[in-house]
Design a protein around this motif. Structure first.
Motif, PDB file in Angstrom:
ATOM      1  N   ARG A  50      44.765  14.464  -5.404  1.00  0.00           N
ATOM      2  CA  ARG A  50      44.515  13.097  -5.840  1.00  0.00           C
ATOM      3  C   ARG A  50      45.695  12.223  -5.429  1.00  0.00           C
ATOM      4  O   ARG A  50      46.845  12.669  -5.425  1.00  0.00           O
ATOM      5  N   PRO A  51      45.433  10.952  -5.045  1.00  0.00           N
ATOM      6  CA  PRO A  51      46.517  10.084  -4.561  1.00  0.00           C
ATOM      7  C   PRO A  51      47.686   9.957  -5.528  1.00  0.00           C
ATOM      8  O   PRO A  51      48.847   9.978  -5.108  1.00  0.00           O
ATOM      9  N   LEU A 294      48.248   8.710   2.507  1.00  0.00           N
ATOM     10  CA  LEU A 294      47.466   9.712   1.777  1.00  0.00           C
ATOM     11  C   LEU A 294      47.305   9.357   0.306  1.00  0.00           C
ATOM     12  O   LEU A 294      46.545  10.011  -0.405  1.00  0.00           O
ATOM     13  N   THR A 295      48.035   8.342  -0.168  1.00  0.00           N
ATOM     14  CA  THR A 295      47.902   7.924  -1.564  1.00  0.00           C
ATOM     15  C   THR A 295      46.859   6.826  -1.745  1.00  0.00           C
ATOM     16  O   THR A 295      46.711   6.297  -2.848  1.00  0.00           O
ATOM     17  N   ARG A 309      38.655   4.577   4.047  1.00  0.00           N
ATOM     18  CA  ARG A 309      39.859   5.326   3.679  1.00  0.00           C
ATOM     19  C   ARG A 309      40.167   6.403   4.713  1.00  0.00           C
ATOM     20  O   ARG A 309      41.305   6.548   5.161  1.00  0.00           O
TER      21      ARG A 309
END
Length: 462
Positions: A50-51, A294-295, A309
């Motif tokens: 998860r971000p 990646l966040t 995304r």
């Protein structure tokens, strides 16, 4: 169990990447990306963090390494976070954005400084009263960036700026000698390992996710007016070209400005386009960029998927990979036969610093010797010991004072000869201690202690 096995495979890939990079002379991040792809082929599973977890796990220790040099990166990540919030909520106001950034920055930096000073004062007080535990001190330093990050996030400030500020503050306070030498040495080794693992894991995880990211990016591109997949390559190369041009212009402008400021002090070195190109290509990594991209959240504020995304992650990853390949191929050719401007010599500054440090040491030894010998029935013992130690510092001062021309060269050669002789002696000490330990003539604990002392002395000369 599958998750644990995957994590172990990721760590193994990071370990192997260093060896493979040295053997093949391929850029380390490229090797790590390739090994990450190999891990997903073996395990069949990819880590998809998860971000917010990714942000917490990787960015604080990466930003805490480096201090001032990463303030720009931390500021950029903070600005990106504001942009993501605007994208996920669908609302943007310039006034609110400026105010939000001011709060994130000021409060984040303040929290980082406050947390570090508070922890430093507490551990200093404990160490003075009950002694210093090296392992505990190292663990505290590992937890400090996370403490600063979480404290800042709790008041909705910038956790990444708090982590950077904590690192800068700790570096400043450490210069006061608040920790034992053994603690600083061991902690530096631990932090080097943590940063190597964190940087490596980012690229290995990218390699794991690259096949699925590419497939999802292809799906996204098919919904646009450019439906062909090869447009992905066009986007990547266009961004790389724009960044390369921007770097080239920035480096050229910075060099010209630096030379303009130094005008009249010395003859300006010749700066050709090849040197500017080398400086523009050198140092390409992208770990912070990759960690930031990646966040990106999976969903918007209303619960719908974050648009493009995977395309954004693919473009960032593609730009990093192409930039690394370009640097790997182009730098050796650009460096061939290039004349680099002379580096400024710091030998004189180093000599002045060594002389000042040696003078301070002699004064401290003399004062301490008088205090220790006062009221004792054998004051000559203290005086003789102090004189023997002060002679070492006096020799250091004499070899670095009032020397010119050939004397300077001779002094440097003497230092190099002494370094080799001391290393040879220390190596023989270590070999003999190992032999005594293997023959059980000395117990294991004593052997480890003595070898550790030799290792610490060797650090001065390697």
């Amino acid at each position: 169990m599958h998750l644990i096995e995957t994590i172990l495979f990721l760590l193994l890939a990071v370990v192997l990447s260093g060896w493979v990079a040295r053997i093949t002379r391929i850029a380390l991040p490229l090797v790590q990306i390739a090994l990450g792809a190999g891990v997903v082929m073996i395990t069949g599973e990819a880590v998809d963090l998860r971000p917010d977890i990714f942000f917490l796990l990787f960015l604080p220790p990466l930003l805490f390494v480096e201090g001032e040099s990463l303030l720009n990166d931390a500021t950029g990540l903070t600005c990106m976070r504001i942009a993501v919030i605007a994208a996920t909520t669908g609302a943007f106001s310039l006034t609110n954005a400026v105010g939000t950034f001011a709060w994130l920055a000021v409060a984040g930096v303040a929290i980082g400084i406050a947390v570090t000073l508070a922890i430093g004062l507490l551990k200093g007080w404990i160490s003075r009263r009950w002694g210093e535990d090296v392992g505990g001190q190292i663990l505290i330093s590992l937890l400090m960036p996370f403490a600063a990050y979480l404290a800042a996030e709790a008041i909705h400030a910038s956790g990444i700026l708090a982590a950077v500020a904590a690192g800068v503050t700790m570096s400043f306070t450490e210069r006061q000698g608040s920790a034992m030498a053994a603690t600083r040495i061991r902690r530096a080794v631990v932090w080097d390992t943590v940063q190597f693992v964190a940087n490596g894991l980012i690229f290995v995880i990218l390699g794991e996710q690259m096949p699925s990211i590419m497939a999802r990016a292809a799906e996204v591109i098919q919904t646009t007016q450019h439906k062909e997949i090869w447009w992905l390559a066009v986007y990547v190369f266009a961004i790389v070209a724009a960044l390369a041009t921007l770097r080239f212009v920035w480096v050229w402008t910075s060099l010209k400005f630096t030379l303009f400021r130094r005008r009249g002090k010395s003859a300006p070195p010749k700066v050709g386009w090849r040197l500017v190109a080398v400086m523009s290509l050198a140092g390409v990594r992208g770990a912070i960029t990759l960690a930031g991209i990646l966040t990106l959240p999976f969903v918007l504020g209303d619960g719908t998927p974050m648009p493009a995304r995977n395309l954004a992650i693919f473009l960032a990853a593609g730009v990093i990979i192409v930039s690394l390949v370009l640097a790997t191929v182009a730098l050796p050719r650009l460096l061939k036969g290039i004349e680099l401007p002379p580096e400024p010599s710091h030998l004189a500054e180093e000599d002045r610093s060594r002389i000042a440090a040696a003078s301070a040491a002699m004064r401290a030894i003399e004062n301490t010797q008088h205090a220790m010998a006062e009221g004792k029935n054998n004051p000559d013992l203290y005086a003789e010991t102090a004189a023997r130690l002060m002679e070492i510092y006096r020799h250091r001062i004499e070899t670095r004072t009032h020397v010119e021309g050939d004397d300077v060269t001779l002094g440097r050669q003497a230092d190099e000869v002494e370094r080799h002789l001391r290393l040879a002696g220390l190596s023989a000490e270590r070999a003999e201690l190992v032999r005594l330990g293997r023959m059980h003539l000395v117990d294991e604990e004593t052997t480890r202690k003595l070898i550790r002392e030799v290792d610490l002395q060797e650090l001065r000369y390697v």
